[in-house]
Design a protein around this motif. Structure first.
Motif, PDB file in Angstrom:
ATOM      1  N   UNK A  11      10.023  -0.002  -2.310  1.00 63.16           N
ATOM      2  CA  UNK A  11      10.253   1.057  -0.843  1.00 63.16           C
ATOM      3  C   UNK A  11      10.326   2.410  -1.111  1.00 63.16           C
ATOM      4  N   UNK A  12      10.473   3.027  -0.698  1.00 64.02           N
ATOM      5  CA  UNK A  12      10.873   4.265  -0.441  1.00 64.02           C
ATOM      6  C   UNK A  12      10.698   5.082   1.264  1.00 64.02           C
ATOM      7  N   UNK A  62       2.574   4.959   3.176  1.00 58.75           N
ATOM      8  CA  UNK A  62       2.097   2.957   3.636  1.00 58.75           C
ATOM      9  C   UNK A  62       1.925   3.114   4.981  1.00 58.75           C
ATOM     10  N   UNK A  63       3.086   3.835   5.701  1.00 57.36           N
ATOM     11  CA  UNK A  63       3.085   4.128   7.103  1.00 57.36           C
ATOM     12  C   UNK A  63       3.630   4.985   7.835  1.00 57.36           C
ATOM     13  N   UNK A  64       3.179   5.315   9.046  1.00 57.52           N
ATOM     14  CA  UNK A  64       4.211   6.235   9.506  1.00 57.52           C
ATOM     15  C   UNK A  64       5.266   6.216  10.832  1.00 57.52           C
ATOM     16  N   UNK A  65       6.212   6.743  10.978  1.00 62.23           N
ATOM     17  CA  UNK A  65       7.625   5.656  12.501  1.00 62.23           C
ATOM     18  C   UNK A  65       8.043   6.913  12.984  1.00 62.23           C
ATOM     19  N   UNK A  81       4.121  -5.465   3.518  1.00 59.46           N
ATOM     20  CA  UNK A  81       4.462  -4.159   2.330  1.00 59.46           C
ATOM     21  C   UNK A  81       3.937  -4.841   1.826  1.00 59.46           C
ATOM     22  N   UNK A  82       5.701  -5.295   1.334  1.00 54.92           N
ATOM     23  CA  UNK A  82       5.454  -6.036  -0.333  1.00 54.92           C
ATOM     24  C   UNK A  82       5.426  -7.007  -0.334  1.00 54.92           C
ATOM     25  N   UNK A  83       4.800  -7.793   0.609  1.00 53.51           N
ATOM     26  CA  UNK A  83       4.237  -8.967   0.603  1.00 53.51           C
ATOM     27  C   UNK A  83       3.139  -8.910  -0.006  1.00 53.51           C
ATOM     28  N   UNK A  84       2.421  -7.430   0.340  1.00 54.28           N
ATOM     29  CA  UNK A  84       1.185  -7.325   0.645  1.00 54.28           C
ATOM     30  C   UNK A  84       0.306  -7.301   1.129  1.00 54.28           C
ATOM     31  N   UNK A  86      -0.966  -4.727   3.304  1.00 54.69           N
ATOM     32  CA  UNK A  86      -0.732  -3.578   4.352  1.00 54.69           C
ATOM     33  C   UNK A  86      -1.281  -3.469   5.566  1.00 54.69           C
ATOM     34  N   UNK A  87      -2.186  -4.051   5.854  1.00 57.04           N
ATOM     35  CA  UNK A  87      -3.210  -3.937   7.418  1.00 57.04           C
ATOM     36  C   UNK A  87      -1.723  -4.259   8.227  1.00 57.04           C
ATOM     37  N   UNK A  88      -0.649  -4.766   8.424  1.00 56.64           N
ATOM     38  CA  UNK A  88       0.158  -4.996   9.076  1.00 56.64           C
ATOM     39  C   UNK A  88       0.961  -4.186   9.592  1.00 56.64           C
ATOM     40  N   UNK A  89       1.286  -3.104   8.858  1.00 49.53           N
ATOM     41  CA  UNK A  89       1.767  -2.165   8.940  1.00 49.53           C
ATOM     42  C   UNK A  89       1.779  -1.795  10.059  1.00 49.53           C
ATOM     43  N   UNK A  90       2.277  -1.061  10.939  1.00 47.69           N
ATOM     44  CA  UNK A  90       2.404   0.337  12.093  1.00 47.69           C
ATOM     45  C   UNK A  90       1.994   1.169  11.864  1.00 47.69           C
ATOM     46  N   UNK A  91       1.099   1.480  11.159  1.00 50.30           N
ATOM     47  CA  UNK A  91       0.895   3.154  11.008  1.00 50.30           C
ATOM     48  C   UNK A  91       0.126   3.767  12.147  1.00 50.30           C
TER      49      UNK A  91
END
Length: 102
Positions: A11-12, A62-65, A81-84, A86-91
């Motif tokens: 993660x970065x 992965x997403x923008x905050x 994201x780490x759990x796979x 990706x659709x759950x991230x609030x991009x």
């Protein structure tokens, strides 16, 4: 850049507007070295950085905050994201407004 020499991160967090470097260029280097990394872009400037945010997303962010942001939401996005999941991230989540800061 010297922080990437030790291995591949999972993660970065990258701020697009850095004092001593171009955040998008740092992002490109991270993606080139570690294509599977989950990169979370952070920025305070919606309109000013719109094209750079778009470029980061096209490059695989992965997403923008947007600052200020709710730390809990960023942590949840990272975990998803780490759990796979990706659709759950609030991009580009427009609900992340100044009122969400803690």
């Amino acid at each position: 850049e010297h922080h990437l020499r030790g291995g591949s991160p999972h993660v970065v967090l990258i701020d697009l507007k850095l004092a001593d470097a171009d955040g998008l260029e740092v992002f490109r280097k991270v993606q080139a070295r570690s294509p599977a990394v989950h990169s979370f872009v952070i920025t305070a400037f919606r309109e000013e950085m719109a094209s750079r945010i778009g470029q980061a997303l096209e490059l695989g962010a992965t997403s923008v905050h947007y600052k200020p942001f709710e730390p809990r939401l960023l942590i949840e996005a990272i975990r998803a994201a780490v759990s796979g999941l990706r659709g759950a991230s609030p991009a580009r989540d427009p609900s992340l407004s100044a009122g969400d800061a803690t």
